[in-house]
Scaffold this motif. Structure first.
Motif, PDB file in Angstrom:
ATOM      1  N   PRO A  53      -4.020 -28.004  32.940  1.00 29.22           N
ATOM      2  CA  PRO A  53      -4.297 -27.174  31.762  1.00 29.22           C
ATOM      3  C   PRO A  53      -4.358 -25.678  32.080  1.00 29.22           C
ATOM      4  CG  PRO A  53      -6.112 -28.725  32.230  1.00 29.22           C
ATOM      5  CD  PRO A  53      -5.105 -28.903  33.295  1.00 29.22           C
ATOM      6  N   ASP A  54      -4.065 -24.884  31.071  1.00 30.02           N
ATOM      7  CA  ASP A  54      -4.118 -23.421  31.201  1.00 30.02           C
ATOM      8  C   ASP A  54      -5.569 -23.000  31.510  1.00 30.02           C
ATOM      9  OD1 ASP A  54      -4.324 -20.749  30.722  1.00 30.02           O
ATOM     10  OD2 ASP A  54      -3.299 -20.756  28.793  1.00 30.02           O
ATOM     11  N   PRO A  55      -5.812 -22.296  32.623  1.00 36.30           N
ATOM     12  CA  PRO A  55      -7.195 -21.965  32.987  1.00 36.30           C
ATOM     13  C   PRO A  55      -7.908 -21.084  31.963  1.00 36.30           C
ATOM     14  CG  PRO A  55      -5.634 -20.942  34.520  1.00 36.30           C
ATOM     15  CD  PRO A  55      -4.850 -21.848  33.648  1.00 36.30           C
ATOM     16  N   ALA A  56      -7.149 -20.235  31.249  1.00 34.07           N
ATOM     17  CA  ALA A  56      -7.792 -19.371  30.243  1.00 34.07           C
ATOM     18  C   ALA A  56      -8.345 -20.231  29.105  1.00 34.07           C
ATOM     19  CB  ALA A  56      -6.797 -18.341  29.723  1.00 34.07           C
ATOM     20  N   GLN A  57      -7.524 -21.225  28.692  1.00 30.38           N
ATOM     21  CA  GLN A  57      -8.001 -22.119  27.614  1.00 30.38           C
ATOM     22  C   GLN A  57      -9.199 -22.952  28.088  1.00 30.38           C
ATOM     23  OE1 GLN A  57      -4.719 -24.484  26.253  1.00 30.38           O
ATOM     24  NE2 GLN A  57      -3.689 -22.718  25.335  1.00 30.38           N
ATOM     25  N   THR A  58      -9.089 -23.442  29.327  1.00 28.22           N
ATOM     26  CA  THR A  58     -10.195 -24.236  29.877  1.00 28.22           C
ATOM     27  C   THR A  58     -11.472 -23.391  29.902  1.00 28.22           C
ATOM     28  OG1 THR A  58      -8.600 -25.340  31.302  1.00 28.22           O
ATOM     29  CG2 THR A  58     -10.902 -25.627  31.876  1.00 28.22           C
ATOM     30  N   ALA A  59     -11.312 -22.147  30.340  1.00 32.01           N
ATOM     31  CA  ALA A  59     -12.485 -21.260  30.421  1.00 32.01           C
ATOM     32  C   ALA A  59     -13.101 -21.068  29.043  1.00 32.01           C
ATOM     33  CB  ALA A  59     -12.078 -19.911  31.030  1.00 32.01           C
ATOM     34  N   GLU A  60     -12.238 -20.838  28.063  1.00 34.19           N
ATOM     35  CA  GLU A  60     -12.672 -20.619  26.675  1.00 34.19           C
ATOM     36  C   GLU A  60     -13.514 -21.815  26.184  1.00 34.19           C
ATOM     37  OE1 GLU A  60     -11.032 -17.605  25.256  1.00 34.19           O
ATOM     38  OE2 GLU A  60     -12.762 -17.940  23.933  1.00 34.19           O
ATOM     39  N   ILE A  61     -12.953 -23.008  26.387  1.00 36.18           N
ATOM     40  CA  ILE A  61     -13.632 -24.233  25.910  1.00 36.18           C
ATOM     41  C   ILE A  61     -14.952 -24.439  26.658  1.00 36.18           C
ATOM     42  CG2 ILE A  61     -13.462 -26.767  25.825  1.00 36.18           C
ATOM     43  CD1 ILE A  61     -10.348 -26.302  25.578  1.00 36.18           C
ATOM     44  N   LEU A  62     -14.879 -24.329  27.991  1.00 39.54           N
ATOM     45  CA  LEU A  62     -16.070 -24.648  28.783  1.00 39.54           C
ATOM     46  C   LEU A  62     -17.183 -23.625  28.596  1.00 39.54           C
ATOM     47  CD1 LEU A  62     -14.530 -26.063  32.099  1.00 39.54           C
ATOM     48  CD2 LEU A  62     -15.398 -27.290  30.101  1.00 39.54           C
ATOM     49  N   MET A  63     -16.811 -22.362  28.421  1.00 33.75           N
ATOM     50  CA  MET A  63     -17.858 -21.357  28.213  1.00 33.75           C
ATOM     51  C   MET A  63     -18.515 -21.541  26.841  1.00 33.75           C
ATOM     52  SD  MET A  63     -18.429 -19.833  30.869  1.00 33.75           S
ATOM     53  CE  MET A  63     -17.690 -20.794  32.151  1.00 33.75           C
ATOM     54  N   GLY A  64     -17.700 -21.953  25.857  1.00 34.85           N
ATOM     55  CA  GLY A  64     -18.263 -22.259  24.527  1.00 34.85           C
ATOM     56  C   GLY A  64     -19.298 -23.366  24.646  1.00 34.85           C
ATOM     57  N   GLU A  65     -18.928 -24.417  25.361  1.00 38.66           N
ATOM     58  CA  GLU A  65     -19.852 -25.553  25.532  1.00 38.66           C
ATOM     59  C   GLU A  65     -21.080 -25.143  26.331  1.00 38.66           C
ATOM     60  OE1 GLU A  65     -18.590 -29.447  26.774  1.00 38.66           O
ATOM     61  OE2 GLU A  65     -16.603 -29.107  25.905  1.00 38.66           O
ATOM     62  N   ALA A  66     -20.861 -24.337  27.356  1.00 37.78           N
ATOM     63  CA  ALA A  66     -21.995 -23.904  28.201  1.00 37.78           C
ATOM     64  C   ALA A  66     -22.982 -23.089  27.368  1.00 37.78           C
ATOM     65  CB  ALA A  66     -21.485 -23.092  29.385  1.00 37.78           C
ATOM     66  N   MET A  67     -22.435 -22.305  26.449  1.00 38.43           N
ATOM     67  CA  MET A  67     -23.291 -21.495  25.569  1.00 38.43           C
ATOM     68  C   MET A  67     -24.103 -22.427  24.649  1.00 38.43           C
ATOM     69  SD  MET A  67     -23.573 -18.111  25.052  1.00 38.43           S
ATOM     70  CE  MET A  67     -22.096 -17.145  25.015  1.00 38.43           C
ATOM     71  N   GLU A  68     -23.384 -23.409  24.062  1.00 42.15           N
ATOM     72  CA  GLU A  68     -24.080 -24.362  23.166  1.00 42.15           C
ATOM     73  C   GLU A  68     -25.189 -25.113  23.891  1.00 42.15           C
ATOM     74  OE1 GLU A  68     -21.228 -27.031  21.457  1.00 42.15           O
ATOM     75  OE2 GLU A  68     -20.213 -25.361  20.444  1.00 42.15           O
ATOM     76  N   ARG A  69     -24.940 -25.444  25.148  1.00 42.11           N
ATOM     77  CA  ARG A  69     -25.941 -26.188  25.922  1.00 42.11           C
ATOM     78  C   ARG A  69     -27.062 -25.283  26.433  1.00 42.11           C
ATOM     79  NH1 ARG A  69     -23.597 -30.753  29.484  1.00 42.11           N
ATOM     80  NH2 ARG A  69     -21.938 -31.567  28.209  1.00 42.11           N
ATOM     81  N   GLY A  70     -26.951 -23.989  26.173  1.00 44.33           N
ATOM     82  CA  GLY A  70     -27.983 -23.052  26.613  1.00 44.33           C
ATOM     83  C   GLY A  70     -27.946 -22.753  28.108  1.00 44.33           C
ATOM     84  N   LEU A  71     -26.778 -22.946  28.721  1.00 46.43           N
ATOM     85  CA  LEU A  71     -26.683 -22.678  30.161  1.00 46.43           C
ATOM     86  C   LEU A  71     -26.472 -21.197  30.445  1.00 46.43           C
ATOM     87  CD1 LEU A  71     -24.384 -25.655  31.295  1.00 46.43           C
ATOM     88  CD2 LEU A  71     -26.864 -25.513  31.289  1.00 46.43           C
ATOM     89  N   ILE A  72     -25.766 -20.521  29.536  1.00 44.69           N
ATOM     90  CA  ILE A  72     -25.465 -19.106  29.761  1.00 44.69           C
ATOM     91  C   ILE A  72     -25.910 -18.280  28.555  1.00 44.69           C
ATOM     92  CG2 ILE A  72     -23.522 -19.540  31.311  1.00 44.69           C
ATOM     93  CD1 ILE A  72     -21.617 -19.113  29.008  1.00 44.69           C
ATOM     94  N   SER A  73     -26.175 -16.998  28.795  1.00 45.88           N
ATOM     95  CA  SER A  73     -26.603 -16.144  27.690  1.00 45.88           C
ATOM     96  C   SER A  73     -25.436 -15.318  27.148  1.00 45.88           C
ATOM     97  CB  SER A  73     -27.729 -15.222  28.154  1.00 45.88           C
ATOM     98  OG  SER A  73     -27.337 -14.516  29.312  1.00 45.88           O
ATOM     99  N   ASP A  74     -24.410 -15.136  27.972  1.00 50.61           N
ATOM    100  CA  ASP A  74     -23.285 -14.295  27.559  1.00 50.61           C
ATOM    101  C   ASP A  74     -22.119 -14.589  28.515  1.00 50.61           C
ATOM    102  OD1 ASP A  74     -21.836 -12.414  26.264  1.00 50.61           O
ATOM    103  OD2 ASP A  74     -23.034 -10.677  26.895  1.00 50.61           O
ATOM    104  N   ALA A  75     -20.902 -14.305  28.088  1.00 48.18           N
ATOM    105  CA  ALA A  75     -19.763 -14.509  28.990  1.00 48.18           C
ATOM    106  C   ALA A  75     -18.597 -13.658  28.551  1.00 48.18           C
ATOM    107  CB  ALA A  75     -19.340 -15.977  29.006  1.00 48.18           C
ATOM    108  N   VAL A  76     -17.817 -13.209  29.535  1.00 46.41           N
ATOM    109  CA  VAL A  76     -16.567 -12.541  29.212  1.00 46.41           C
ATOM    110  C   VAL A  76     -15.488 -13.153  30.107  1.00 46.41           C
ATOM    111  CG1 VAL A  76     -17.233 -10.573  30.674  1.00 46.41           C
ATOM    112  CG2 VAL A  76     -15.335 -10.320  29.121  1.00 46.41           C
ATOM    113  N   ILE A  77     -14.352 -13.456  29.478  1.00 48.12           N
ATOM    114  CA  ILE A  77     -13.243 -14.083  30.216  1.00 48.12           C
ATOM    115  C   ILE A  77     -12.173 -13.025  30.431  1.00 48.12           C
ATOM    116  CG2 ILE A  77     -11.470 -15.890  30.104  1.00 48.12           C
ATOM    117  CD1 ILE A  77     -13.447 -17.405  28.206  1.00 48.12           C
ATOM    118  N   SER A  78     -11.669 -12.918  31.643  1.00 53.79           N
ATOM    119  CA  SER A  78     -10.697 -11.858  31.934  1.00 53.79           C
ATOM    120  C   SER A  78      -9.499 -11.960  31.003  1.00 53.79           C
ATOM    121  CB  SER A  78     -10.241 -11.952  33.394  1.00 53.79           C
ATOM    122  OG  SER A  78      -9.635 -13.206  33.632  1.00 53.79           O
TER     123      SER A  78
END
Ligand SMILES: Cc1cc2nc3c(=O)[nH]c(=O)nc-3n(C[C@H](O)[C@H](O)[C@H](O)COP(=O)(O)OP(=O)(O)OC[C@H]3O[C@@H](n4cnc5c(N)ncnc54)[C@H](O)[C@@H]3O)c2cc1C
Length: 479
Positions: A293-318
């Motif tokens: 899979p395209d790493p940018a798309q994977t990052a997008e999906i996984l960071m969204g989920e990580a945010m929902e799970r309360g693992l991260i407070s903020d994120a920026v993808i290159s």
């Protein structure tokens, strides 16, 4: 000129040797400026045969040899002592690429090849040498092997040990060990290659190596996230390991203060996130296979989920390769920024990965409370349990006297704690002269006596990089 130096000049040629103090000066101090030594000559052999003759001569005259690559080491391993007896052996002139096998994904590089150049050569052939680190512009193949260097991609590709197929080396009697052959299987007893990896120049001189290459990256996505705690960082790591698996190459953590330090001292750096966070994680997701899979798309999906799970407070993808590089520049500049910020005791340590966050949370306040005015900063390779635990001196401290007094107490306390937590006092930088005493103090007799016995067997005159790594052999260690 002594008989030894005349003979050395005859072997190496007048252009390959200097006894001039100003020529030698830049190479007699380590990267951090902590150790300074002297040498009777600096010699730069052009090839393995010449080097072998030099070592034979030094063995006959019992002259110590200090091998040096890029002099980017962190533990004073490439700096001679102050006696002026040693010759400083620069490997930088031996920088040829001897061979390349695209099918078997292998390169044979001489010891003086600089890491960044190795990356470039591999890329030209559509392949990649996957180890990288902040000192890549000066660190050499020989130095990387001799320190068993790690860096930021160990999570997926391992340390240098996992990337070396074979070595060629000159042993302390001047004989040449030719172990470059590309064998997949070789069970002829002890593997000399593995003894030389991480030996810090105490068992011989690495002259060339055959190295493993991997497929080039098709693309990558670098993510910068803000986190509330080290515990969340660990949870995020496990979440991504479960979901992204092998696509995750790097997972680095750093506290806000560490980021601030880089922004203050390194021109051209910018905070990746709009607001501060107690902790930050730098994550690299890659693709080297078109069916993945395209790493940018994977990052997008996984960071969204990580945010929902309360693992991260903020994120920026290159959003571009330039932005990805800018994120990594921050990470790679931490050491340089800290050097500019003032004196600090640096500890490159490891604990079992599952305990890394708890260790940081326990030890940082302990240090700051006991040593009033200091600031404890821990950052590093979370997937490997490798912490760079640095304790900065109280503002205005004099580096030399602080290092020798409070600095030493800090290191002793840190190392005691590391041992208590089943860790290692050296994760990736080695022992050099900096941790030699601590290695002796904190290792089991089995470890120390084995080191001493191997050294004595291979280097009976003790000419190879004396004063580094191996504790004094005066009294056998007993329980
Ligand atoms: C900004 C910065 C970031 C860094 N980041 C990392 C990191 O993330 N991970 C990491 O592991 N390291 C890191 N380092 C440390 C350093 O780059 C590594 O230890 C590297 O492997 C040293 O390579 P060198 O060629 O500079 O070796 P040197 O510093 O010249 O020597 C290191 C040791 O190897 C011996 N040696 C050198 N060449 C040979 C040879 N041909 N044969 C036998 N012995 C030899 C020397 O005697 C010495 O003991 C960093 C350094 C800097 C400056």
């Amino acid at each position: 000129m002594t008989d030894f130096l005349k003979a050395l000049e005859d072997i190496a040629g007048a252009r390959a040797i200097t006894c001039d103090a100003s020529d030698m000066e830049p190479w007699l101090t380590d990267w951090r400026g902590r150790y300074h030594g002297s040498a009777q000559a600096l010699v730069s052999p052009p090839d393995t045969q010449t080097l072998a003759r030099i070592v034979k001569l030094a063995a006959e005259h019992r002259v110590p040899i200090v091998p040096q690559g890029g002099n980017s080491g962190m533990v004073g391993g490439a700096t001679p002592d102050g006696s002026g007896n040693a010759i400083l052996l620069s490997m930088r002139r031996m920088d040829a690429i001897r061979g390349f096998d695209v099918q078997d994904r292998q390169i044979v590089a001489e010891a003086g090849v600089i890491l960044q150049n190795l990356h470039g050569v591999a890329e030209e052939k559509g392949l990649r040498f996957p180890l990288t680190l902040g000192g890549k512009g000066s660190a050499t193949v020989g130095g990387l092997i001799s320190t068993n260097a790690g860096g930021t991609q160990v999570l997926r590709h391992g340390t240098m040990r996992a990337l070396v197929h074979g070595v060629e080396a000159v042993l302390p009697d001047g004989s040449i060990y030719d172990g470059l052959s590309a064998l997949k299987k070789d069970n002829r007893g002890y593997d000399l290659k593995h003894l030389l990896i991480g030996a810090e120049g105490t068992l011989g001189i690495v002259t060339a190596a055959s190295l493993k290459l991997v497929k080039s990256l098709i693309d990558r996505s670098v993510v910068w996230t803000g986190l509330e705690s080290t515990a969340k960082a660990r949870e995020l790591l496990l979440f991504l390991q479960g979901r992204a698996g092998n696509a995750m190459e790097g997972f680095e953590i750093l506290p806000q203060h560490c980021l601030d330090n880089v922004l203050t001292h390194i021109p051209g750096t910018r905070a990746p996130l709009a607001s501060a966070a107690p902790w930050h994680a730098l994550i690299e997701l890659v693709r080297d296979d078109a069916s993945s899979p395209d790493p940018a798309q994977t990052a997008e999906i996984l960071m969204g989920e990580a945010m929902e799970r309360g693992l991260i407070s903020d994120a920026v993808i290159s959003a571009s390769e330039a932005q990805a590089e800018a994120f990594w520049k921050i990470r790679d500049s931490i050491a340089e920024a800290e050097r500019a910020a003032g004196p600090a005791m640096q500890h490159d340590i490891s604990v079992p990965p599952a305990k890394m966050g708890a260790f940081i949370d326990h030890v940082a306040p302990l240090m700051e409370t006991k040593f009033v005015g200091t600031r404890a900063i821990a950052f590093g390779h979370m997937g490997d349990g490798n912490i760079h635990f640095h304790v900065m001196a109280p503002p205005g401290s004099d580096a030399a006297s602080w290092n020798e007094t409070q600095g030493k107490q800090i290191s002793a306390m840190m190392h005691d704690l590391v041992v208590k937590w089943d860790g290692s006092i050296s994760a990736e930088h080695g022992i050099g002269q900096m941790k030699r005493g601590e290695l002796a103090r904190l290792s089991s007799p089995a470890r120390i006596n084995s080191l001493i016995a191997i050294k004595a067997a291979m280097d009976p005159y003790g000419i190879m990089n004396p004063g580094k790594l191996i504790p004094l052999a005066s009294a056998p260690h007993t329980t």
